[in-house]
Design an enzyme around this catalytic site. Structure first.
Site, mmCIF file in Angstrom:
data_model
loop_
_atom_site.group_PDB
_atom_site.id
_atom_site.type_symbol
_atom_site.label_atom_id
_atom_site.label_comp_id
_atom_site.label_asym_id
_atom_site.label_seq_id
_atom_site.Cartn_x
_atom_site.Cartn_y
_atom_site.Cartn_z
ATOM 1 N N GLU A 1 0.351 -1.597 0.136
ATOM 2 C CA GLU A 1 0.179 -0.043 0.154
ATOM 3 C C GLU A 1 0.576 1.651 -0.114
ATOM 4 O O GLU A 1 0.488 2.357 -0.220
ATOM 5 C CB GLU A 1 -1.159 0.379 1.282
ATOM 6 C CG GLU A 1 -1.725 -1.107 0.975
ATOM 7 C CD GLU A 1 -1.288 -2.111 1.306
ATOM 8 O OE1 GLU A 1 -2.620 -3.334 1.411
ATOM 9 O OE2 GLU A 1 -0.680 -3.175 2.045
ATOM 10 N N HIS B 1 -8.970 -5.953 11.817
ATOM 11 C CA HIS B 1 -9.289 -5.993 10.565
ATOM 12 C C HIS B 1 -10.747 -5.322 10.187
ATOM 13 O O HIS B 1 -11.609 -5.434 9.877
ATOM 14 C CB HIS B 1 -9.882 -7.282 9.843
ATOM 15 C CG HIS B 1 -7.674 -7.695 8.847
ATOM 16 N ND1 HIS B 1 -7.054 -7.903 10.320
ATOM 17 C CD2 HIS B 1 -7.323 -7.826 8.605
ATOM 18 C CE1 HIS B 1 -5.784 -8.522 9.686
ATOM 19 N NE2 HIS B 1 -6.432 -8.354 8.345
#
Length: 328
Positions: free
Chosen positions: A60, A129
């Site tokens: 990312e 998450h």
């Protein structure tokens, strides 16, 4: 009008804008060959080809930086994070790059980019998450933060985000991709920064956004209606900028406010709303502003603990009755 899924609304928004402007492209993990982790980009590789639908490595920090550089040089990237939890790997690029470039260049270099992907809890995915960072990104000048709650808003707001000259954080929900809703055949845009009064009412104002609208607010309103309590419901749609004018207008009518969001309580969007309301509508309030948020803990894994941590309809009903001094 036709009924389509949330993921289809997002896809239509990207397809429509990409057909108009060849400077727009999509990049992220599994967006091309796999048709997207949540099938949002299904079929887009076939139409636009590998130069505009780009699979990236699991990096990312790297692909966010590449996209920001591309935006600085005149392109319009859409970056998909498989989840906004992974955006933390790229947060230096977003905060110190995309958000500040226009200011630090004296208005010479804009960064027209959209960072999009799912946010928040999606079941038993674990604490790393299942986080909500809307308030984190909303805290940073230079960013716009959009959190749509239904397919109609998802399409109109994404189209506006793609053509916006500034960086936009566009947050979805993994649990909502299969949600269905009415979307017009004709093209449309929804203004960034304008909330929507979903339901008019007289007794209490409820403000929320994102998946809380369908998962928590709708069942709570239904239960309250059965008890004769008429609530006004506002969907923020955007958490930077926040449409305080719509909220204040409603509170001046109902005299009570409950704010619901999935994030942790400290320095949350609901904190900011509560401050603005008490500052600018204090004399109209008949009760303290109440907030409903996630518990101030990393989200547990056990389903019973998840349920105990998250906002729910029962908590909203209880809060509404509390500000109305019913059963207190």
């Amino acid at each position: 009008m036709r009924v389509i899924q949330y993921r289809e609304a997002l896809r239509e928004a990207m397809n429509e804008e990409m057909r108009k402007d060849d400077k727009i492209f999509l990049m992220g993990e599994e967006v091309a060959e796999y048709n997207g982790a949540y099938k949002v980009s299904q079929g887009m590789l076939d139409e636009f080809g590998p130069k505009r639908i780009i699979d990236t490595p699991i990096a990312e920090l790297g692909f966010a930086g590449i996209a920001i550089g591309a935006a600085m040089n005149g392109l319009r990237p859409i970056v998909e994070f498989m989840t906004f939890n992974f955006s933390l790997v790229a947060i230096d690029q977003i905060i110190n790059g995309a958000a500040k470039m226009l200011s630090m260049s004296g208005g010479q270099i804009s960064v027209p980019i959209v960072f999009r992907g799912p946010t928040g809890n999606a079941g038993q995915l674990g604490a790393q998450h299942s986080q909500n960072f809307e308030n984190w990104f909303a805290n940073c000048p230079g960013l716009k933060v959009v959190v749509p709650s239904n397919p109609y808003d998802a399409k109109g707001l994404l189209k506006s985000s793609i053509i916006d000259p500034d960086p936009v954080i566009y947050m979805e929900s993994e649990l909502m991709y299969g949600d269905k809703g009415e979307v017009p055949e004709e093209e449309y845009y929804i203004e960034i920064g304008k909330a929507k009064v979903v339901k008019e009412g007289t007794d209490v104002t409820i403000v929320s956004f994102g998946k809380m609208m369908s998962r928590v607010i709708e069942p709570a309103v239904e239960a309250l209606n059965k008890e004769g309590i008429n609530v006004e419901v506002i969907d923020l749609r955007t958490v930077r900028p926040i449409d305080f004018e719509t909220i204040l207008t409603s509170v001046k009518k109902t005299n009570r406010l409950v704010v619901v969001e999935e994030a942790w309580p400290l320095a949350s969007i609901s904190s900011e709303i509560a401050f603005h309301v008490q500052k600018n509508a204090f004399d109209y309030l008949d009760a303290p502003v109440l907030r409903i948020t996630c518990a101030d803990v990393p989200l547990p894994y056990a389903p019973t603990l998840i349920a105990a941590s998250l906002p729910n309809a029962d908590r909203v009903v209880k809060a509404v009755k509390e500000v109305m001094y019913i059963n207190k």
